[in-house]
Design an enzyme around this catalytic site. Structure first.
Site, PDB file in Angstrom:
ATOM      1  N   GLU A 217       0.826  -1.204   0.000  1.00 47.02           N
ATOM      2  CA  GLU A 217       0.000   0.000   0.000  1.00 47.02           C
ATOM      3  C   GLU A 217       0.864   1.260   0.000  1.00 47.02           C
ATOM      4  O   GLU A 217       2.023   1.240   0.408  1.00 47.02           O
ATOM      5  CB  GLU A 217      -0.936   0.004   1.217  1.00 47.02           C
ATOM      6  CG  GLU A 217      -1.876  -1.194   1.264  1.00 47.02           C
ATOM      7  CD  GLU A 217      -2.849  -1.130   2.433  1.00 47.02           C
ATOM      8  OE1 GLU A 217      -3.293  -0.009   2.784  1.00 47.02           O
ATOM      9  OE2 GLU A 217      -3.178  -2.192   2.997  1.00 47.02           O
ATOM     10  N   TYR A 218       0.257   2.333  -0.460  1.00 45.47           N
ATOM     11  CA  TYR A 218       0.896   3.658  -0.510  1.00 45.47           C
ATOM     12  C   TYR A 218       2.224   3.606  -1.263  1.00 45.47           C
ATOM     13  O   TYR A 218       3.210   4.257  -0.883  1.00 45.47           O
ATOM     14  CB  TYR A 218       1.062   4.226   0.904  1.00 45.47           C
ATOM     15  CG  TYR A 218      -0.256   4.539   1.547  1.00 45.47           C
ATOM     16  CD1 TYR A 218      -0.921   5.723   1.268  1.00 45.47           C
ATOM     17  CD2 TYR A 218      -0.870   3.618   2.405  1.00 45.47           C
ATOM     18  CE1 TYR A 218      -2.160   6.002   1.830  1.00 45.47           C
ATOM     19  CE2 TYR A 218      -2.110   3.888   2.970  1.00 45.47           C
ATOM     20  CZ  TYR A 218      -2.749   5.083   2.684  1.00 45.47           C
ATOM     21  OH  TYR A 218      -3.967   5.347   3.236  1.00 45.47           O
ATOM     22  N   MET A 280     -10.425  -3.504  -0.503  1.00 46.15           N
ATOM     23  CA  MET A 280     -10.621  -3.008   0.860  1.00 46.15           C
ATOM     24  C   MET A 280     -11.804  -2.037   0.923  1.00 46.15           C
ATOM     25  O   MET A 280     -11.645  -0.830   1.115  1.00 46.15           O
ATOM     26  CB  MET A 280      -9.324  -2.376   1.360  1.00 46.15           C
ATOM     27  CG  MET A 280      -8.207  -3.407   1.535  1.00 46.15           C
ATOM     28  SD  MET A 280      -6.622  -2.718   2.049  1.00 46.15           S
ATOM     29  CE  MET A 280      -5.954  -2.204   0.455  1.00 46.15           C
ATOM     30  N   TRP A 404     -11.638  -8.029   7.742  1.00 44.82           N
ATOM     31  CA  TRP A 404     -10.641  -7.368   8.584  1.00 44.82           C
ATOM     32  C   TRP A 404     -11.358  -6.989   9.876  1.00 44.82           C
ATOM     33  O   TRP A 404     -12.256  -6.163   9.840  1.00 44.82           O
ATOM     34  CB  TRP A 404     -10.066  -6.127   7.891  1.00 44.82           C
ATOM     35  CG  TRP A 404      -9.057  -5.426   8.752  1.00 44.82           C
ATOM     36  CD1 TRP A 404      -9.263  -4.344   9.567  1.00 44.82           C
ATOM     37  CD2 TRP A 404      -7.679  -5.785   8.903  1.00 44.82           C
ATOM     38  NE1 TRP A 404      -8.113  -4.014  10.233  1.00 44.82           N
ATOM     39  CE2 TRP A 404      -7.127  -4.882   9.844  1.00 44.82           C
ATOM     40  CE3 TRP A 404      -6.880  -6.794   8.371  1.00 44.82           C
ATOM     41  CZ2 TRP A 404      -5.777  -4.948  10.231  1.00 44.82           C
ATOM     42  CZ3 TRP A 404      -5.551  -6.850   8.757  1.00 44.82           C
ATOM     43  CH2 TRP A 404      -5.012  -5.938   9.668  1.00 44.82           C
TER      44      TRP A 404
END
Length: 428
Positions: A217-218, A280, A404
């Site tokens: 991520e990122y 997500m 999650w």
């Protein structure tokens, strides 16, 4: 199975009588935290075969049959009434169980600190029968291509006992934060990348992982194609072992979506390379933002409908939160909401004697209360909100759902999985 929403004056005894079941069965099915103090607006699952429908104004036998995917003749036969009988408001019709379809389910489990909490391991044991994959979070990649392993304890044994595929979640985290610089090194330094892939294979063989799952991520937008190329190399390497490969993706609504979380995630190319993705689709309401539903169904649908333009539904797992948040009002930038489980949310509402409301647009429950002279707003998940997501999975013909994360009690969720799906077990 029935979803019942508590109304004014109802008790477990009257509810059980309505559905021909017992108080103990309802308490056990929902692991009720407040059996003697039900909350108006509280949703419960009633553990019966099929369900009951109570006729509303404007209903006809035909309209009810269409709603439940059957025929008015079949409804009349099952309920032993004439097909032309007028239906009085409140009349109870029995609805037989609906056909199930296959579905895959994953749950992340995140040990923290220096030891796995017994309650977290217990949560994994309880959830594993309903899962296709069990995903300890996470193996952290290091800048030299080695791996920092998470606490695993008995998670591999739990997965084996329940025919779960053990998912090896690998992240580009440093000090619990996603690092674009770590991502840059892993994706562009080929010597490091070779060591990284070798270490993944060695570790997965040793520990019995059969799906390799990248949650990068990122990343820098400039590394989008480097990430794609890395996944191609990883896929080819893992296929030699007979393993699956999967990725976690930020919730995009277009290929050109801007923002550091989104730009390096290429939906179309991931859909071509990997066996499946976890999108997500949560955290619209998040701990550092204003009070709102964590996974409102409208934005979730928008993300998934875009994803379907880039890859087949058979490769898409909807991400789903197993938690909610308790915000202090008014919201102040920099404040942090407290995470709560669905069970804890019900306890808070009962303790403060407030009703639970349901936002039909977001398809999510919420309530407000006052404690110690501070106003609060709580959004969480219940049987209605998770059923709405299951209906969306079936409507869009998706692969399944990924949670999650384990450790926050939501017993209704697992019951509703078995009501809606035949859980696929891939392990042998």
């Amino acid at each position: 199975m029935q979803i019942h929403v508590v109304e004014q004056g109802q008790t477990l005894t009257t509810i059980a009588r309505t559905y021909g079941t017992t108080v103990n069965d309802i308490v056990e099915a929902n692991d009720l935290p407040n059996p003697n103090n039900l909350v108006i607006g509280q949703a419960m699952v009633i553990p019966i075969v099929g369900s009951f429908y109570f006729v509303r104004s404007g209903d006809t036998l035909s309209s009810i049959a269409r709603r439940f995917g059957t025929t008015y003749q079949e409804l009349a036969r099952i309920n032993r009434i004439p097909v032309d009988r007028p239906l009085n408001i409140g009349f109870r019709l029995y609805i037989p169980p609906q056909p199930k379809r296959a579905g895959e389910f994953n749950a992340y489990v995140e040990p923290r600190g220096t030891a796995v909490a017994p309650a977290l391991e217990s949560a994994a044991r309880q959830a594993a029968p309903f899962l296709t994959y069990l995903a300890p979070f996470s193996f952290q990649a290091l800048r030299d291509g080695s791996l920092k392993e998470p606490l695993l304890n008995n998670f591999p044994a739990i997965a084996r006992a329940n025919n779960n595929v053990l998912m090896m979640v690998i992240t580009n985290q440093e000090n619990d934060q996603f690092s674009d610089e770590l991502g840059r090194i892993l994706l562009n330094d080929m010597a490091v990348q070779d060591r990284f892939l070798n270490n993944i294979v060695t570790t997965a063989r040793r520990l019995g992982f059969r799906d390799i799952h990248f949650d990068f991520e990122y990343l820098r937008p400039a590394d989008r194609e480097a990430y794609n190329n890395f996944l191609r190399r990883a896929r080819d390497r893992f296929k030699q072992e007979g393993w699956l490969i999967s990725t976690a993706l930020a919730p995009k609504t277009s290929a050109a979506q801007k923002g550091k979380w989104y730009e390096a995630h290429d939906y179309r190319t991931h859909g071509e390379i990997v066996d499946f993705v976890v999108i997500m689709t949560y955290e619209w309401g998040y701990s550092g933002g204003p009070a709102q539903a964590v996974s409102p169904i409208g934005p979730v649908r928008e993300v998934l409908e875009y994803a379907l333009t880039e890859m087949p539904g058979s490769k898409i797992m909807m991400g789903q939160n197993l938690y909610g948040y308790d915000w202090t009002l008014p919201f102040v930038q920099g404040s942090i909401a407290r995470a709560v489980s669905p069970q804890q949310a019900i306890q808070i509402a009962a303790r403060n004697n407030v009703s639970i409301q349901y936002d039909t647009r977001a398809q999510a429950p919420f309530f407000r209360y006052t404690a110690e002279e501070r106003n609060h707003e709580v959004w969480f998940e219940d049987a209605r909100s998770i059923q709405a997501k299951f209906d969306l999975i079936k409507e869009l013909n998706l692969r399944g759902m990924s949670y999650w994360k384990l450790g926050l009690a939501f017993p209704q969720n697992w019951l509703l999985i078995t009501e809606n799906f035949n859980v696929t077990k891939r392990a042998t």
